[in-house]
Write a protein that holds these residues in place. Structure first.
Motif, PDB file in Angstrom:
ATOM      1  N   ASN A  86       0.621  -0.982  -0.106  1.00  0.00           N
ATOM      2  CA  ASN A  86      -0.319  -0.080  -0.290  1.00  0.00           C
ATOM      3  C   ASN A  86       1.127   1.267   0.066  1.00  0.00           C
ATOM      4  N   CYS A  87       0.749   2.927  -1.118  1.00  0.00           N
ATOM      5  CA  CYS A  87       1.128   2.948  -0.410  1.00  0.00           C
ATOM      6  C   CYS A  87       0.918   4.063   0.415  1.00  0.00           C
ATOM      7  N   ASP A 140       0.844   7.386   2.353  1.00  0.00           N
ATOM      8  CA  ASP A 140       1.346   8.491   2.178  1.00  0.00           C
ATOM      9  C   ASP A 140       0.165   9.439   1.655  1.00  0.00           C
ATOM     10  N   HIS A 188      -2.241   4.472 -10.424  1.00  0.00           N
ATOM     11  CA  HIS A 188      -0.999   4.139 -11.062  1.00  0.00           C
ATOM     12  C   HIS A 188      -1.846   3.511 -12.606  1.00  0.00           C
ATOM     13  N   GLU A 206       3.672   5.645 -10.129  1.00  0.00           N
ATOM     14  CA  GLU A 206       2.554   6.618  -9.747  1.00  0.00           C
ATOM     15  C   GLU A 206       2.136   7.673 -10.745  1.00  0.00           C
TER      16      GLU A 206
END
Lengths: 137, 137
Positions: B83-84, B86, B91, B102
DNA sequence: CGCACAAAACGTAATCATTCTTATTTACAT
DNA sequence: ATGTAAATAAGAATGATTACGTTTTGTGCG
């Protein structure tokens, strides 16, 4: 996409027009949104006793190939709806009833610069939730 | 998301830290893109003889639930990646190797006006194609 | 350290959507 | 009306995923 257009498309590609094929078209014409193979099978079983999975899936794929239907994947199941041939756009999809609403914006224009060396083949932009009718229900 | 953060997350939720769980984390840490359950099973079979489907799927779902992994559906198979956490983004996904890039733009800002009475729960914006490496190969 | 208990993993069967196979039936051009 | 390629039936096979009863393993606590 109307039923007549769809039948015309089939003929152009040299495919036959059977009763079941017309019924499948009628089903999606009435459906107004995404439907699953299972829903279609249930519907066809009312009119045809012993309808085969193969018939349903074969025709769904055929319709997708010739551009009568478009498809999306949701909860591990493929969903189908009449193709909106007129112009490129995306959909809001109601999780309850499968009905769709056209979304005008397409984000691809703003994206090209991010993907210089990349070969773009396809994209998907879908919004999920509840339509007004299902929300108030 | 780092392996350490992930283990911390598990502890916070009261889940145990087993060797297999760490190996799964290491797998996705090294993966750098979307991977399928099958790929993970193949990897785990090298170290653990007789690993069970149940173990793999249970942990994938668990990781998804606590936010360690994110998931997408492609060709009837679920794909998973670290999981990103931030910030919200989307994607590009390479159809060959599953690696992702990204994408900074999110179309949702421009969409709200189209969907007044609708309850938006989720959305998906993904671009599919070949990454530079797979394109030239 | 060692015990107890709940969580995790095993091994396998079941399920669900979808595809494949072979034999039979049907639409439609001639 | 007939021949032929296309369409369908019926059910088995496949592939991904989930479910289940039992056994094993982490982990907190004395």
């Amino acid at each position: 996409m109307s039923i007549e257009e769809a039948i015309e498309l089939l003929k152009q590609h040299g495919y036959k027009t059977t009763g079941k094929r017309k019924d499948i078209l009628a089903f999606f014409s009435r459906a107004d949104g995404y439907r699953t193979a299972k829903e279609l099978i249930r519907h066809l079983e009312e009119s045809y006793d012993g309808i085969s999975f193969d018939t349903v899936y074969r025709n769904l794929h055929l319709y997708n190939d010739v551009g009568i239907l478009e498809t999306t994947e949701l909860n591990g199941e493929k969903h189908f709806r009449f193709n909106c041939t007129d112009h490129h756009h995306h959909h809001f999809i109601c999780k309850d009833c499968g009905k769709t609403k056209e979304i005008s914006v397409c984000p691809m224009d703003a994206v090209q610069s991010d993907l210089h060396q990349y070969e773009i083949e396809d994209h998907k932009f879908e919004i999920y939730g509840l339509c007004p009718a299902c929300k108030s229900a």
